[in-house]
Design a protein around this motif. Structure first.
Motif, PDB file in Angstrom:
ATOM      1  N   ARG A  61       1.043  -1.128  -0.057  1.00 52.65           N
ATOM      2  CA  ARG A  61       0.009  -0.152   0.026  1.00 52.65           C
ATOM      3  C   ARG A  61       0.753   1.262   0.126  1.00 52.65           C
ATOM      4  O   ARG A  61       0.546   2.167  -0.752  1.00 52.65           O
ATOM      5  N   ALA A  62       1.940   1.262   0.716  1.00 44.16           N
ATOM      6  CA  ALA A  62       2.969   2.357   0.855  1.00 44.16           C
ATOM      7  C   ALA A  62       3.473   2.351  -0.641  1.00 44.16           C
ATOM      8  O   ALA A  62       3.524   3.933  -1.140  1.00 44.16           O
ATOM      9  N   ALA A  63       3.978   1.666  -1.439  1.00 41.99           N
ATOM     10  CA  ALA A  63       4.224   1.702  -2.868  1.00 41.99           C
ATOM     11  C   ALA A  63       3.182   2.332  -3.771  1.00 41.99           C
ATOM     12  O   ALA A  63       3.475   3.084  -4.622  1.00 41.99           O
ATOM     13  N   ARG A  64       2.028   2.131  -3.442  1.00 42.92           N
ATOM     14  CA  ARG A  64       0.894   2.679  -4.275  1.00 42.92           C
ATOM     15  C   ARG A  64       0.908   3.940  -4.302  1.00 42.92           C
ATOM     16  O   ARG A  64       0.393   4.812  -5.231  1.00 42.92           O
ATOM     17  N   VAL A  65       1.349   4.896  -2.967  1.00 41.61           N
ATOM     18  CA  VAL A  65       1.121   6.210  -2.993  1.00 41.61           C
ATOM     19  C   VAL A  65       2.650   6.672  -3.193  1.00 41.61           C
ATOM     20  O   VAL A  65       3.078   7.939  -2.719  1.00 41.61           O
ATOM     21  N   ARG A  66       3.629   5.698  -3.853  1.00 40.87           N
ATOM     22  CA  ARG A  66       4.877   6.194  -3.944  1.00 40.87           C
ATOM     23  C   ARG A  66       5.605   6.758  -2.624  1.00 40.87           C
ATOM     24  O   ARG A  66       6.400   7.571  -2.386  1.00 40.87           O
ATOM     25  N   GLY A  67       5.292   6.062  -1.455  1.00 43.41           N
ATOM     26  CA  GLY A  67       5.546   6.507  -0.096  1.00 43.41           C
ATOM     27  C   GLY A  67       6.729   5.479   0.251  1.00 43.41           C
ATOM     28  O   GLY A  67       7.089   4.485  -0.210  1.00 43.41           O
ATOM     29  N   ASP A  68       7.362   5.663   1.316  1.00 43.80           N
ATOM     30  CA  ASP A  68       8.210   4.885   1.973  1.00 43.80           C
ATOM     31  C   ASP A  68       7.715   4.556   3.493  1.00 43.80           C
ATOM     32  O   ASP A  68       7.384   5.491   4.232  1.00 43.80           O
ATOM     33  N   LEU A  69       7.917   3.152   3.802  1.00 42.79           N
ATOM     34  CA  LEU A  69       7.256   2.488   5.097  1.00 42.79           C
ATOM     35  C   LEU A  69       8.474   2.053   5.707  1.00 42.79           C
ATOM     36  O   LEU A  69       9.206   1.359   5.367  1.00 42.79           O
ATOM     37  N   LYS A  70       8.578   2.392   7.249  1.00 40.67           N
ATOM     38  CA  LYS A  70       9.519   2.021   8.049  1.00 40.67           C
ATOM     39  C   LYS A  70       8.824   1.389   9.139  1.00 40.67           C
ATOM     40  O   LYS A  70       7.853   2.118   9.662  1.00 40.67           O
ATOM     41  N   ILE A  71       9.403   0.342   9.542  1.00 40.22           N
ATOM     42  CA  ILE A  71       8.992  -0.265  10.678  1.00 40.22           C
ATOM     43  C   ILE A  71      10.218  -0.494  11.789  1.00 40.22           C
ATOM     44  O   ILE A  71      11.092  -1.015  11.678  1.00 40.22           O
ATOM     45  N   GLU A  72       9.982   0.287  12.968  1.00 37.48           N
ATOM     46  CA  GLU A  72      11.054   0.260  14.064  1.00 37.48           C
ATOM     47  C   GLU A  72      10.529  -0.416  15.086  1.00 37.48           C
ATOM     48  O   GLU A  72       9.475  -0.074  15.750  1.00 37.48           O
ATOM     49  N   SER A  73      11.281  -1.303  15.668  1.00 44.32           N
ATOM     50  CA  SER A  73      10.773  -1.994  16.871  1.00 44.32           C
ATOM     51  C   SER A  73      11.928  -2.801  17.685  1.00 44.32           C
ATOM     52  O   SER A  73      12.952  -3.145  17.185  1.00 44.32           O
ATOM     53  N   GLU A  74      11.951  -2.644  18.998  1.00 39.39           N
ATOM     54  CA  GLU A  74      12.657  -3.397  19.760  1.00 39.39           C
ATOM     55  C   GLU A  74      12.117  -4.108  20.957  1.00 39.39           C
ATOM     56  O   GLU A  74      10.993  -3.671  21.283  1.00 39.39           O
ATOM     57  N   SER A  75      12.667  -5.311  21.353  1.00 39.77           N
ATOM     58  CA  SER A  75      11.852  -6.153  22.319  1.00 39.77           C
ATOM     59  C   SER A  75      11.727  -5.283  23.651  1.00 39.77           C
ATOM     60  O   SER A  75      12.622  -5.211  24.104  1.00 39.77           O
ATOM     61  N   GLY A  76      10.168  -5.200  23.945  1.00 39.08           N
ATOM     62  CA  GLY A  76       9.909  -4.726  25.176  1.00 39.08           C
ATOM     63  C   GLY A  76       9.777  -3.226  25.142  1.00 39.08           C
ATOM     64  O   GLY A  76       9.466  -2.457  26.133  1.00 39.08           O
ATOM     65  N   GLU A  77      10.229  -2.410  23.868  1.00 36.49           N
ATOM     66  CA  GLU A  77      10.200  -1.004  23.599  1.00 36.49           C
ATOM     67  C   GLU A  77       9.221  -0.485  22.742  1.00 36.49           C
ATOM     68  O   GLU A  77       9.133   0.734  22.375  1.00 36.49           O
ATOM     69  N   GLY A  78       8.258  -1.381  22.491  1.00 33.84           N
ATOM     70  CA  GLY A  78       7.410  -1.048  21.616  1.00 33.84           C
ATOM     71  C   GLY A  78       7.632  -1.073  20.075  1.00 33.84           C
ATOM     72  O   GLY A  78       8.516  -1.338  19.607  1.00 33.84           O
ATOM     73  N   THR A  79       6.583  -0.655  19.146  1.00 32.51           N
ATOM     74  CA  THR A  79       6.722  -0.467  17.815  1.00 32.51           C
ATOM     75  C   THR A  79       6.271   1.013  17.098  1.00 32.51           C
ATOM     76  O   THR A  79       5.308   1.401  17.621  1.00 32.51           O
ATOM     77  N   ARG A  80       6.999   1.405  15.992  1.00 31.22           N
ATOM     78  CA  ARG A  80       6.728   2.375  15.292  1.00 31.22           C
ATOM     79  C   ARG A  80       6.755   2.325  13.900  1.00 31.22           C
ATOM     80  O   ARG A  80       7.540   1.642  13.313  1.00 31.22           O
ATOM     81  N   VAL A  81       5.622   2.513  13.199  1.00 33.43           N
ATOM     82  CA  VAL A  81       5.426   2.368  11.817  1.00 33.43           C
ATOM     83  C   VAL A  81       5.313   4.051  11.250  1.00 33.43           C
ATOM     84  O   VAL A  81       4.479   4.595  11.833  1.00 33.43           O
ATOM     85  N   THR A  82       6.280   4.114  10.567  1.00 34.74           N
ATOM     86  CA  THR A  82       6.204   5.334   9.954  1.00 34.74           C
ATOM     87  C   THR A  82       5.990   5.322   8.154  1.00 34.74           C
ATOM     88  O   THR A  82       6.505   4.858   7.610  1.00 34.74           O
ATOM     89  N   LEU A  83       4.898   6.225   7.733  1.00 36.14           N
ATOM     90  CA  LEU A  83       4.660   6.337   6.324  1.00 36.14           C
ATOM     91  C   LEU A  83       5.069   7.744   5.992  1.00 36.14           C
ATOM     92  O   LEU A  83       4.580   8.802   6.637  1.00 36.14           O
ATOM     93  N   THR A  84       5.910   8.026   4.910  1.00 39.46           N
ATOM     94  CA  THR A  84       6.057   9.044   4.313  1.00 39.46           C
ATOM     95  C   THR A  84       5.878   9.054   2.643  1.00 39.46           C
ATOM     96  O   THR A  84       6.172   8.215   2.237  1.00 39.46           O
ATOM     97  N   PHE A  85       5.299  10.168   2.411  1.00 39.72           N
ATOM     98  CA  PHE A  85       4.919  10.091   0.654  1.00 39.72           C
ATOM     99  C   PHE A  85       4.781  11.369   0.051  1.00 39.72           C
ATOM    100  O   PHE A  85       4.482  12.295   1.076  1.00 39.72           O
ATOM    101  N   PRO A  86       5.120  11.440  -1.068  1.00 42.61           N
ATOM    102  CA  PRO A  86       5.008  12.965  -1.704  1.00 42.61           C
ATOM    103  C   PRO A  86       3.571  13.219  -1.946  1.00 42.61           C
ATOM    104  O   PRO A  86       2.653  12.540  -1.935  1.00 42.61           O
ATOM    105  N   MET A  87       3.460  14.542  -2.343  1.00 42.44           N
ATOM    106  CA  MET A  87       2.076  15.073  -2.922  1.00 42.44           C
ATOM    107  C   MET A  87       1.901  14.285  -4.313  1.00 42.44           C
ATOM    108  O   MET A  87       2.764  14.276  -5.068  1.00 42.44           O
TER     109      MET A  87
END
Length: 548
Positions: free
Chosen positions: A499-525
């Motif tokens: 889905r991120a590729a369909r909006v020409r975006g960049d998807l990052k998933i950052e996570s460490e055990s016991g420290e939670g998870t962060r999903v970041t989507l950036t995409f242009p106009m």
């Protein structure tokens, strides 16, 4: 003094400008000479009569008479010579000019006995011969050019007919059938075939017309090293064969009852690559020896090769479109109905625990939640069936995200916070749907796997910068092998990336055990695509005559 000088100069200029008398014509000269001769004749006769009747004659009268008669003879001789050596040649010249003017370029001057006119006549006849030769050459060139123009016009009509049939074809089989019938009529062929090259070096018969079914059965698949068809495919040139005995031996029976059949093999080319060969079986021998027919057959091969390649690409594009549609349907089912069913499964488990606890009020509360979830699942299913799109809130992306977060709070009992730095930004519906689905999928993963207590959703739209969507939780995190993706229950992470590729975006998933998870989507106009008016722009290459 000065005035008199100017006047004298003007008079001299006027005298110089006086027209000269016209030189008498030959006919006028002969008429004057005849008048002079008659006058001398009359004078001579009068002088002789006076000499004979005079009482006293002297030798002076006699001599004068003789001189007059001699002058008359001289004038008569001069008149005869002038007519013979001047008037007659000029008359012949005038007759020759009239003949040339009337278009008789073969007219010639007769041989002249006069030395001066003889050389002139030879020069004029040589010039006439040169003029006639140039005229014949020009006429021949015009006829050849006219014939070439007619041939090119005929070839263009054939190509137009073939192109029209190609455009009117419904599929490849219909295209080839139309093509063979058209080309058979062009060269008066008894039969025709189309063969395509396969990946293993063989030639497959994909269309035929006019051949016996048994022959077609035997010719379905042949080696590229066999006979004329393979040569045309290997070398990309037009060949002809006037003896089909060898082809009949390979097929196990003669192609035709008559032996007076010539086979023509023409390569099917597209962008320099030989795709196959088409064959024509005709009673007209020597067609490929005509340059115009070679060019026509080669050009037809290019057109048919392009049409076959286009048909293949259209088929591949259709299959790809079907695969993309299936993938999209699977993603929509996963992100909508599957999540609702997963939520129902979780609520049923909670209901089971509530039943064992014996708390009646909590039981009714869970039943109400299950009923609401069933209604939502039913609504999503109807939306998918009716519109095959996400049930996007008509008010836009932000209300739809708020509704998704509120549903997440209600179903998971996890604290969720929405931080908006979005302003009044409006995106295309397709982009908004993909962003909403990414947020929904991330929230669904948090509910099922994170064991989190709090969730933050950040949406930021800053001028001159890419759009940012971030979903983070304080749960147990995700293992590395799960982030790498895989089939089965971790399909959601792969769908997020798609889905991120369909909006020409960049998807990052950052996570460490016991420290939670962060999903970041950036995409242009998003780039606004121009409206399609149903027309297709085609660049036509400059016409080139194929060299065979």
């Amino acid at each position: 003094m000065n005035d008199r000088g100017v006047t004298a100069e003007q008079e001299r200029t006027s005298r110089r400008r006086l027209p000269l008398p016209d030189w008498p014509t030959t006919r006028q000269f002969l008429s004057a000479l005849s008048a002079l001769g008659i006058t001398l004749l009359v004078l001579g006769l009068m002088n002789i009569w006076d000499f004979l009747h005079a009482e006293q004659s002297n030798w002076l009268h006699f001599a004068n008479s003789i001189l007059l008669v001699g002058g008359i003879a001289l004038i008569a001789f001069t008149f005869h010579v002038a007519r013979r050596d001047l008037v007659a040649p000029l008359t012949e010249l005038r007759h020759w000019v009239n003949e040339m003017h009337n278009g008789n370029l073969s007219a010639r001057l007769p041989k002249s006995d006069q030395p001066d006119f003889s050389k002139l006549y030879k020069d004029i006849n040589a010039l006439a011969e040169r003029l006639e030769s140039l005229s014949l050459d020009l006429q021949s060139e015009v006829e050849q050019q006219t014939q070439r123009t007619q041939q090119k016009t005929h070839s263009l009509e054939i190509l137009y007919d073939i192109a029209a049939n190609i455009n009117a074809a419904n599929d490849l089989e219909d295209l080839l059938t139309r093509f063979l019938h058209t080309l058979k009529d062009v060269v008066d062929a008894r039969a025709g075939t189309v063969r395509m090259l396969t990946d293993n070096g063989e030639m497959q018969l994909i269309a035929s017309s006019g051949l016996d079914p048994e022959v077609v059965k035997q010719e379905k698949l042949i080696s590229i090293d066999r006979c004329l068809c393979g040569q045309a495919a290997k070398h990309g040139e037009v060949y002809s064969l006037d003896d089909l005995t060898g082809c009949g031996q390979f097929a196990g029976r003669p192609f035709f009852e008559s032996d007076n059949i010539e086979m023509i093999a023409v390569p099917l080319r597209y962008r320099g690559k030989v795709l196959g060969v088409y064959n024509l079986f005709t009673t007209q021998h020597g067609l490929v020896e005509r340059e115009d027919m070679k060019d026509l057959l080669t050009s037809v091969g290019h057109h048919l090769g392009m049409a076959i390649e286009k048909s293949r690409l259209d088929e591949e594009a259709n299959l790809l479109s079907i695969m993309e549609e299936r993938t999209r349907l699977a993603n929509e089912l996963h992100d909508s109905l599957a999540q609702s069913l997963a939520s129902l499964k979780f609520q049923v488990r909670v209901l089971d625990e509530t039943l064992h606890s014996g708390e009646e009020s909590a039981l009714w509360e869970e039943l109400e939640r299950i009923e609401n979830s069933l209604d939502e699942a039913y609504t999503e299913l109807r939306e998918l069936i009716a519109h095959f799109r996400a049930p996007m809130d008509k008010r836009g992306l932000i209300p739809a995200v708020e509704q998704a977060i509120e549903r997440f709070r209600r179903n998971s009992k996890i604290s969720a916070f929405l931080q908006l730095e979005w302003g009044k930004t409006k995106l295309p519906v397709e982009v908004e749907m993909q962003v909403l689905r990414i947020i929904q999928e991330a929230l669904a993963n948090i509910r099922k796997h994170s064991e989190a207590n709090a969730v933050r959703v950040l949406m930021r739209a800053a001028p001159g910068q890419d759009f940012l969507v971030m979903i983070e939780d304080d749960g147990i995190g995700i293992q590395d092998k799960i982030i790498e993706g895989g089939p089965g229950e971790h399909l959601g992470l792969k769908i997020l990336a798609e889905r991120a590729a369909r909006v020409r975006g960049d998807l990052k998933i950052e996570s460490e055990s016991g420290e939670g998870t962060r999903v970041t989507l950036t995409f242009p106009m998003p780039i606004e695509e121009p409206e399609n008016d149903g027309t297709v722009a085609v660049d036509f290459p400059a016409h080139q005559t194929s060299k065979l």
